[in-house]
Scaffold this active site. Structure first.
Site, mmCIF file in Angstrom:
data_model
loop_
_atom_site.group_PDB
_atom_site.id
_atom_site.type_symbol
_atom_site.label_atom_id
_atom_site.label_comp_id
_atom_site.label_asym_id
_atom_site.label_seq_id
_atom_site.Cartn_x
_atom_site.Cartn_y
_atom_site.Cartn_z
ATOM 1 N N LEU A 37 5.398 -2.242 7.906
ATOM 2 C CA LEU A 37 5.864 -0.891 7.615
ATOM 3 C C LEU A 37 6.917 -0.520 8.659
ATOM 4 C CD1 LEU A 37 2.449 0.872 6.877
ATOM 5 C CD2 LEU A 37 4.167 0.140 5.211
ATOM 6 N N GLU A 85 -1.389 8.685 8.124
ATOM 7 C CA GLU A 85 -0.923 8.302 6.786
ATOM 8 C C GLU A 85 -1.680 7.056 6.317
ATOM 9 O OE1 GLU A 85 1.027 7.512 3.298
ATOM 10 O OE2 GLU A 85 1.156 6.047 4.914
HETATM 11 N N1 LIG Z 1 5.678 1.806 2.592
HETATM 12 C C1 LIG Z 1 4.742 1.362 1.772
HETATM 13 O O1 LIG Z 1 3.967 2.150 1.211
HETATM 14 C C2 LIG Z 1 4.631 -0.110 1.503
HETATM 15 C C3 LIG Z 1 3.744 -0.584 0.526
HETATM 16 C C4 LIG Z 1 3.697 -1.955 0.280
HETATM 17 C C5 LIG Z 1 4.506 -2.827 1.002
HETATM 18 N N2 LIG Z 1 5.332 -2.336 1.947
HETATM 19 C C6 LIG Z 1 6.218 -3.222 2.709
HETATM 20 O O2 LIG Z 1 7.018 -3.935 1.786
HETATM 21 C C7 LIG Z 1 7.231 -5.273 2.250
HETATM 22 C C8 LIG Z 1 6.649 -6.263 1.269
HETATM 23 O O3 LIG Z 1 7.125 -5.989 -0.030
HETATM 24 P P1 LIG Z 1 8.087 -6.999 -0.842
HETATM 25 O O4 LIG Z 1 8.677 -6.233 -1.960
HETATM 26 O O5 LIG Z 1 9.007 -7.676 0.119
HETATM 27 O O6 LIG Z 1 7.077 -8.120 -1.333
HETATM 28 P P2 LIG Z 1 5.749 -8.110 -2.250
HETATM 29 O O7 LIG Z 1 6.034 -7.475 -3.563
HETATM 30 O O8 LIG Z 1 4.609 -7.620 -1.491
HETATM 31 O O9 LIG Z 1 5.570 -9.674 -2.419
HETATM 32 C C9 LIG Z 1 6.510 -10.409 -3.151
HETATM 33 C C10 LIG Z 1 5.824 -11.631 -3.663
HETATM 34 O O10 LIG Z 1 4.676 -11.250 -4.426
HETATM 35 C C11 LIG Z 1 4.561 -12.051 -5.566
HETATM 36 N N3 LIG Z 1 4.769 -11.212 -6.741
HETATM 37 C C12 LIG Z 1 5.346 -9.985 -6.804
HETATM 38 N N4 LIG Z 1 5.309 -9.517 -8.059
HETATM 39 C C13 LIG Z 1 4.698 -10.451 -8.794
HETATM 40 C C14 LIG Z 1 4.349 -10.546 -10.174
HETATM 41 N N5 LIG Z 1 4.617 -9.572 -11.041
HETATM 42 N N6 LIG Z 1 3.718 -11.666 -10.600
HETATM 43 C C15 LIG Z 1 3.432 -12.669 -9.734
HETATM 44 N N7 LIG Z 1 3.724 -12.636 -8.419
HETATM 45 C C16 LIG Z 1 4.360 -11.541 -7.970
HETATM 46 C C17 LIG Z 1 5.601 -13.142 -5.441
HETATM 47 O O11 LIG Z 1 4.943 -14.146 -4.679
HETATM 48 P P3 LIG Z 1 5.257 -15.720 -4.853
HETATM 49 O O12 LIG Z 1 6.599 -15.913 -4.254
HETATM 50 O O13 LIG Z 1 4.152 -16.372 -4.126
HETATM 51 O O14 LIG Z 1 5.238 -15.974 -6.350
HETATM 52 C C18 LIG Z 1 6.671 -12.466 -4.613
HETATM 53 O O15 LIG Z 1 7.486 -13.373 -3.885
HETATM 54 C C19 LIG Z 1 6.556 -5.330 3.618
HETATM 55 O O16 LIG Z 1 7.503 -4.984 4.610
HETATM 56 C C20 LIG Z 1 5.486 -4.264 3.505
HETATM 57 O O17 LIG Z 1 5.083 -3.770 4.767
HETATM 58 C C21 LIG Z 1 5.403 -1.005 2.206
#
Ligand SMILES: NC(=O)c1ccc[n+]([C@@H]2O[C@H](COP(=O)([O-])OP(=O)(O)OC[C@H]3O[C@@H](n4cnc5c(N)ncnc54)[C@H](OP(=O)(O)O)[C@@H]3O)[C@@H](O)[C@H]2O)c1
Length: 183
Positions: free
Chosen positions: A22, A29
């Site tokens: 984050l 929060e």
């Molecule tokens: N502020 C907030 O409330 C909040 C909430 C959540 C996350 N975050 C932040 O967001 C970042 C992570 O998010 P991100 O968008 O980079 O990644 P993410 O969506 O958490 O992960 C991406 C990976 O998830 C898998 N994936 C996603 N959608 C899929 C689907 N529909 N079907 C199958 N697999 C799927 C895939 O893995 P594979 O490559 O293994 O197929 C993809 O490479 C971090 O920095 C975290 O701290 C913040």
């Protein structure tokens, strides 16, 4: 049809993440996230939290899987043995929802990120509400919240959600609830 809600904290530039974590540290929060995603009407049930692989591994090791909730990780590359027992691995969102629909002990399904999962979730007719914490500052981010479809409108928050601008260590933020409007 199983419905779900989404919960996210979003900065002023729509940022949600930075370097796998984050962009901010706001203890109250995180507690809010925990409380809302654990909340059930039926004390014999629990909720599910559905997240992408990077979000799951972005949670500090000591805090994952997220407690008292069924953790569901979406990934096309992970193997079951790379996740602890009890964590569900699904290769797409639809499969995850089908599995959850058949679990009688799951009351609510929460989509908890990241970007792509949020985008797919908001486009789904099953998406009911968006619980958005607006962080009223700009943080450096590399991951962003997708555009919110016009079909969502702000509604009065649930009675157990703090109203107005909150503050912790000089960071200001506000809890908002948006709901999909029926046509
Ligand atoms: N502020 C907030 O409330 C909040 C909430 C959540 C996350 N975050 C932040 O967001 C970042 C992570 O998010 P991100 O968008 O980079 O990644 P993410 O969506 O958490 O992960 C991406 C990976 O998830 C898998 N994936 C996603 N959608 C899929 C689907 N529909 N079907 C199958 N697999 C799927 C895939 O893995 P594979 O490559 O293994 O197929 C993809 O490479 C971090 O920095 C975290 O701290 C913040």
């Amino acid at each position: 049809m199983i419905r779900f809600n989404l919960i996210v904290a979003v900065g002023e530039n729509f940022g949600i993440g930075y370097k796998g974590d984050l962009p901010w540290r706001i203890k109250s929060e995180l507690k809010y996230f925990s409380r809302i995603t654990k909340r059930t009407n039926d004390p014999s049930k629990h909720n599910a939290v559905v997240m992408g692989r990077k979000t799951y591994f972005g949670v500090p090791e000591s805090k994952r899987p997220l407690s008292n909730r069924l953790n569901v990780v979406l990934s096309t590359t992970l193997q079951e043995n790379e996740l602890p027992e009890g964590v569900l691995l699904c290769s797409n969102l639809e499969t995850a929802l089908k599995v959850l629909e058949n679990k009688n002990d799951v009351e609510n399904v929460w989509i908890v990120g990241g970007s792509g999962v949020y985008k797919e979730a908001m486009a789904s007719p099953r998406c009911h509400r968006l619980y958005i914490t607006k962080i009223l500052h700009k943080f450096e981010c590399d991951t962003f919240f997708p555009a919110i479809p016009d079909s969502f409108r702000e509604v009065a928050p649930d009675s157990d959600i703090p109203l107005g601008v909150q503050e912790e260590n000089g960071i200001h933020f506000e809890y908002k609830v948006l709901e999909k409007q029926s046509k």
